[in-house]
Scaffold this active site. Sequence first.
Site, short mmCIF file in Angstrom:
data_model
loop_
_atom_site.label_atom_id
_atom_site.label_comp_id
_atom_site.label_asym_id
_atom_site.label_seq_id
_atom_site.Cartn_x
_atom_site.Cartn_y
_atom_site.Cartn_z
N ASP A 130 13.94 26.31 -31.56
CA ASP A 130 15.04 26.20 -32.50
C ASP A 130 14.53 26.39 -34.10
O ASP A 130 13.69 25.55 -34.51
CB ASP A 130 16.13 25.48 -31.59
CG ASP A 130 17.59 25.72 -32.36
OD1 ASP A 130 17.61 26.81 -32.57
OD2 ASP A 130 18.09 24.21 -32.51
N ASP A 141 18.27 20.99 -30.33
CA ASP A 141 18.77 20.28 -30.04
C ASP A 141 20.21 19.60 -29.00
O ASP A 141 19.96 18.79 -29.34
CB ASP A 141 20.10 20.29 -31.64
CG ASP A 141 21.16 21.47 -31.02
OD1 ASP A 141 21.70 21.63 -29.71
OD2 ASP A 141 21.61 22.15 -32.17
N CYS A 171 0.76 -1.23 -0.08
CA CYS A 171 0.07 -0.33 -0.16
C CYS A 171 1.21 1.33 0.12
O CYS A 171 1.92 1.13 -0.44
CB CYS A 171 -1.32 0.33 1.37
SG CYS A 171 -0.23 0.46 2.82
#
Length: 748
Positions: free
Chosen positions: A433, A632, A20
């Site tokens: 970008d 990137d 639990c």
Amino acid sequence: MVMSNEEIVEIRLSILGMRCAGCVSAIEGALSALDGVVSVSVNFADHSAVVKSQTTPELLIQAVKEAGYDAAVMEGFEDPAEQEAQEMQRYRKLMKKAFVAGAFGAFLMIAEHLDWLPAIGSATGQWLWPEIALVTLGILVYSGWHFYSGAIKSLSLGQANMDTLIALGTGSAWLYSCIVIDYSETLPALAKHAYFEAAVVILAFINLGTGLETMARGKTSSAIRKLIGLQPRTARVVRNGEEIDVPIEEVGLGETLRVRPGEKIPVDGVLLEGHSTLDESMLTGEPMPAEKKVGSEVVAGTMNQTGSFLFQATRIGHETALAQIIKSVRQAQSSKPEIARLADKISGVFVPSVVVIAFLTFFVWYVFGPEPSLGYAFATSMTVLVIACPCALGLATPISVMVAVGRAAQSGILIRKGDALQTAGKLTCLILDKTGTVTEGKPTVSTIEAIDNVSEDHILQLAASIESGSEHPLAAAVLLAAEKKQITLDKVLQFEAVAGFGVTALINQQKVTFGNKALMDLRGIKFLRYNNKLEKLSAQGKTPMLLAVEDKVIGIIAVSDPIKRDSAHAVQRLIKQGIRIIMVTGDNEITAHAIAKEAGIVEVRAQVLPQDKAAIVKELQAQGEIVGMVGDGINDAPALAQANVGLAIGTGTDVAIESADVVILQGSLLKVPEVIELSKATVINIKQNLVGAFFYNTISIPVAAGLLYPLFGILLNPMIAGAAMAMSSLTVVTNANRLRWEKLGKTD
């Protein structure tokens, strides 16, 4: 024992005995209390713990054992078949325990209902009921010992968990029933009821629910098992001119390996000899086979389809792309989004609170309840204990996170942090970008314009010949164009590169100049008549270069970085999702606006240095925007780290981008709206689970305590409580598994 300061290592433990959310708190507390432990994340969904620590694994395991659980270090690539076999063994064991308890409980219920059993206290009952008590005790030990031992350990540490509730509920049922048998003469007639059937049926339902939950939960980690299954066990290496099969662990860096058609790539490497196509879909989500030739990178786990080839190992073991992907998926599945921490805090105090409520329920019914008050007090308090087990509450968040992260991994999306999964759906602004994100990131020759009856092939031949000595990215584009046309290059003499301008050389005893307008100016070559053409090309986002032989311009070659075929579609989907799109690039204004227009982007920030991109993210955040950054993963690292969610557009071999929250393995920008859609779907799923679990416990506890009895005469049977508790956990797991079939791309 603590290691040196530099050696903070990540250790993944398999935890045995968790049942639990209270167990999660107990284990996290035990591990966090150790010196040298930096962070702990316990995942109830897959029963594991990820510990960043300077402490030895032995001390971590000892701490877990002292908390009442068991642990083992998980290392290397586990065998998926072995994992499935272990899960199936656990499932069968639980089903057997459920069957034994259920069969005996059903027999007792039917026998009592049909009056097959003698009355308690009767002559026959005096010898039969003690026999039933002994059989019941044996079944309780067989079917429920894991609960009782867990409760004893928990009690010895001053803690309470699900085991405590089940042990108290079923144990008190058996004990009360024994008291009824022994003291039947002194108890009122209405109190003479044994709850042996309730005790065993409760265990039957709980074991059944746990077993079904184990099966359903096993499906959530199918993505991980599939990824692990991609790793071949052996590799064919070339040693001393001979090809031999060796275990994957024995492959060294720089070794030459042979791969034949239909075989998996064992480690990452670079093709040395041969040609083939590879199925990389399991890693990248890209269904089209990838062509590989000499110099191409190959990734561990991908499937060779056609040719046989030799390649050199560049990454082995835990450094391969596959290993990094598995690590990233596991990290995300073990991490906790903010919404999960709320559930953990509540669960930490929930079980002790339930025990208190159960005792209060017993007291109120015993003092104020109708006769037989003792019987009512016992039945209601036992029902409270059984129905309140917070399994569903503990599973609500981690099970959804596990399924969502696995679903993303199958689509070539690595979600590295749980918080990103929660935050991505809240993004209001996305910074893109340009190079490599919106565009291909690979300059290509887009225009060849010959002047004064000179052929285009001749222009390309001269340009490629002179650029053969250059390392500039634009030179690579020109050379590639010549290679595609199978143009033979001329010999180059007196080569000179003029940084920032272009190149000059002697070709066929003629002075050739190739570069921008500034180079022509520098060499005194007239080009003004071509200015309009040059400006037109620049406005289209292209980089024009002039080619001159001696002092006369004979051609123009324009190089461009074309946008990806799906960038415009991805931008439209993001706009439909209500997200503000800004393209940020270090390129010049003219090129930036041309690319943005083609991609359907309105807002542009050009001539921005990499280090200034993070400042733009901060500026937008100060305006109240929740900002995502797509880049990137290298030049954009500061901005990716600063953003609320950093998404790195990468490849199969570029997955260890530490600054990104999400890594998109293939270069498609279309995966970004998919991440956002999955985030929204996951948060909705988690909220459904949490609301369901909270609602269940909030409603069920008062009903179990007898709140409806004074008004409607309704009491909840303890056996029904056991079934309801088990089904609540199964419902949460089933609901979470819906994410496995979540259809992404719905905004198309």
